[in-house]
Design a protein around this motif. Structure first.
Motif, mmCIF file in Angstrom:
data_model
loop_
_atom_site.group_PDB
_atom_site.id
_atom_site.type_symbol
_atom_site.label_atom_id
_atom_site.label_comp_id
_atom_site.label_asym_id
_atom_site.label_seq_id
_atom_site.Cartn_x
_atom_site.Cartn_y
_atom_site.Cartn_z
ATOM 1 N N ASP A 1 1.565 -4.390 -7.606
ATOM 2 C CA ASP A 1 1.782 -3.996 -6.211
ATOM 3 C C ASP A 1 1.122 -2.645 -5.961
ATOM 4 O O ASP A 1 1.554 -1.887 -5.090
ATOM 5 N N ASN A 2 0.079 -2.351 -6.723
ATOM 6 C CA ASN A 2 -0.560 -1.036 -6.700
ATOM 7 C C ASN A 2 -1.822 -1.012 -5.852
ATOM 8 O O ASN A 2 -2.671 -1.894 -5.985
ATOM 9 N N GLY B 1 5.107 -3.765 -15.702
ATOM 10 C CA GLY B 1 5.194 -2.494 -14.981
ATOM 11 C C GLY B 1 5.681 -1.357 -15.873
ATOM 12 O O GLY B 1 5.005 -0.336 -16.006
ATOM 13 N N HIS C 1 -2.060 7.085 -4.977
ATOM 14 C CA HIS C 1 -1.650 5.852 -5.658
ATOM 15 C C HIS C 1 -0.374 5.337 -4.984
ATOM 16 O O HIS C 1 0.693 5.927 -5.120
ATOM 17 N N ASP D 1 2.506 2.260 -4.194
ATOM 18 C CA ASP D 1 3.043 0.947 -4.544
ATOM 19 C C ASP D 1 4.198 0.581 -3.619
ATOM 20 O O ASP D 1 4.563 1.356 -2.732
ATOM 21 N N TYR E 1 -1.279 -4.544 1.887
ATOM 22 C CA TYR E 1 -2.575 -3.995 1.480
ATOM 23 C C TYR E 1 -3.589 -4.077 2.618
ATOM 24 O O TYR E 1 -4.297 -3.101 2.911
#
Lengths: 253, 253, 253, 253
Positions: free
Chosen positions: C189-190, D15, C141, C143, C168
């Motif tokens: 932003d993940n 978030g 994961h 970010d 990305y």
């Protein structure tokens, strides 16, 4: 012998929430409630169960096949996605009414539905897989004989609805007090009833009672199964036989 | 003088669709129905209207403030996103029952609810903006006195539901035949009634009637407005006054 | 050794449907797509899987723990509730890219995505329960370091989005060709990446590569588990450690 | 001359919410985000606007035709039905990029996206009805030439997605810096671009640029209108002409 697993789903402290700090927009409440119900219906339904919207703030589900872990996942998932949370009480038994009474009592013992400190309770127990049988659930699916021809296309939409409601109100009361069964309106002219071990004459008696009491003619298909879906699906097929053959009670074996 | 604009929302040929080619999974039907209702409730609701799920295959909405173009957009949007389509009949009048009867007749004239060639009808007319007034809609919001203390925390969930249902069934019938009003259960112990020009004694009479007939104690807040939302929001505030003051009928001016 | 079970979810004949008989309202398509995705995400997610929206008409899911029966229930449920249907291809393997390639090939062999006679295909096989292990899935994961302070509160919303998109696009290409991994933007932003057996230096290399190529600073938490949820949940916790400690790569054991 | 009304939709303090008190289940976050987007898309869309999911926690909408009251209703409705709230910034201008920058600035001035005391801001102003014209919005709808034959039915699903993503990433950057336009991926191989007054050679240049930079072949239909829907619908029709005639740029007058 039936062994129905019943779950009481209660929105925590819902009444106060709907008017805090001011009454919330009614259309938003209606939308939220019906989507919450839809999500629970999907979760339970794709594991073989049935969920009934009932009062929306209190929903009743037949959950044979769901574990306590499944219940916990449902509770967590709703808590993550809605502005409200759920408490769940689970119980089992040969009488659906008794099972629901036990499930209700477990939540009542944990606190009032409007106690703001009672949140996300999960109480009760489910049937172990080893003890599940193909006779655990009996579902009866009723509808009104020729509702479209006799009502929908004849009366105004509200008067049709009144007729269906009277039939439903009479059936729900009768099935509960005479046959220990839980009846739920599910839309259109359809009522689904969760039953203990009933036989054909019981259904004939119920149909005759409603006809006499409120002059609404019902027909019913009955099914048995390991889960609500299995029993209910057999019941739907049996009801199709009623429609095709003009019979009033059909049991699918 | 009220001038209620009523829309009958009918799913086209829904009964046959639910069993073609085989009966569809009940939980999917329940999910689909309640989400369809939720979408209509949002669309109508964020334009000031109210939608009631009623039978789900036939829904009734109070649509003062919505144009025929709005209705057409709703119809198109549902047709693009669901496996079923809607027909809509619209009518207006001083009596909500008569308006609904007219709306129903317009759809019935276009074809049977189960005529597979009748699809996406849009019939009727709306109130021109110039003729809308602050008295067009009267909404009464009923609930059961102390339902949590008297029922939810005392009885099992189904017996509570039976009590609420009996109160609702009696109220809906009485308000329709004695007061030309349309009553809808909206969840919890709440019933919203769309009324013509009624006065305080009418509501007192209705509450007394239900108390006597089925021993359920109701209270009611009543509001007037240009739209269902305006009237209903005033009714909610009036009902809060009942709750705070222990009165049984409050009209918000 | 990972053993990822990948499902390709393809809407049948979707492109032609969106413009037949006329182009459909864009907002309705967007709404329908995102709700369809949400439903699949719930179904898969509450069984321990992850679903990525990808192109919406082609979605990719990590489905360790789901059986072919589960896939069939999903397919049936969507078919009952949406105006479109799904085809599903399932495959497994140590390389997520290879598993997806196999799943894709199964659907391609069944027919073109725009072949109107190819509907509701269900192809492939899942991992037997006996062969599942706690190392089957590896999830990373990622970010962006301090995205709110560096971007969201500084740039206009679109320029922030461009920065995230460049990061990305670079990461997805690099992880696919250098590390046989599948990367998916999941909002904010993940980015969640489905990986084979990678080690800490692999992630350090990837972060350095993206930094150098497009000047976006990433951090990553990595987890392993029997299901996507287990692995992903461990990864989220590891990422929390990055945020707390200012480290760039954390592996949860 | 275009006059685009742009709304920045920002989830308040999202978030931190996703990881408090513990990281929330990813599938629930994905479901919640995509349904929230779907609801906004419906609300804006059935008033003629377009909403783009963008990062999901920051969404961008073209809202010509929506008033500040409409924005307030949306904000209230979401607040009533979701566990999160929205802040909205609105601005207008001949350049979509500048309008978005202004809308962003209004929210940034009200507080950080992660300031927990900044909730449900509503800032900005809309275009008065009297000043709206049929040229206010210009929409370009791009897709990839023969994507099914060249990609979907040939490559694995992820490699197809990489190709589309590279085309999108290049197009979004180029349209933003060379043409002051906002580009959004909307599923499949479709990109919708919100443009100022551009002419045919501008689009030809953009298509040539993407072809040269990343070897992806695009075609585009362009429309103008009073609202995003009107402009976008014309663009869809123009794109159908490209598909039918094999042309690369079509402008609907």
């Amino acid at each position: 012998m039936t062994n129905t697993q019943v779950t009481l789903v209660q929105i925590d402290n819902y009444g106060p929430w709907t008017v805090t700090p001011e009454p919330r927009r009614e259309a938003d409440l209606q939308t939220m409630q019906s989507r919450l119900y839809a999500d629970i219906s999907q979760f339970v339904g794709n594991r073989g169960g049935y969920t009934f919207f009932t009062r929306f703030d209190n929903m009743i589900a037949v959950t044979n096949g769901l574990t306590m872990d499944d219940h916990a996942t449902l509770q967590e998932s709703i808590g993550n996605r809605y502005p409200v949370t759920l408490s769940l009480g689970v119980a089992t038994g040969t009488s659906p009414v008794q099972a629901l009474a036990d499930a209700t009592e477990r939540l009542q013992n944990a606190g009032s539905a409007q106690d703001e400190t009672r949140r996300e309770c999960l109480e009760g127990r489910t049937i172990d897989d080893d003890y599940r049988t193909a006779d655990d659930v009996q579902i009866a699916h009723f509808d009104v004989v020729n509702v479209t021809g006799n009502y929908t296309d004849q009366l105004n939409a509200f008067d049709t609805f009144i007729e269906i409601e009277q039939g439903y109100a009479e059936l729900m009361r009768h099935m509960r007090y005479a046959h220990d069964s839980l009846s739920f309106f599910v839309g259109g002219d359809n009522v689904i009833v969760v039953c203990p071990d009933l036989e054909k004459p019981d259904y004939e008696e119920a149909i005759a009672h409603v006809d006499e009491a409120v002059d609404v003619q019902l027909q019913v298909g009955v099914g048995r199964g390991e889960s609500a879906h299995d029993a209910g699906y057999a019941a739907k097929h049996a009801l199709e036989t009623c429609r095709a053959d003009g019979t009033r009670v059909e049991l699918e074996d």
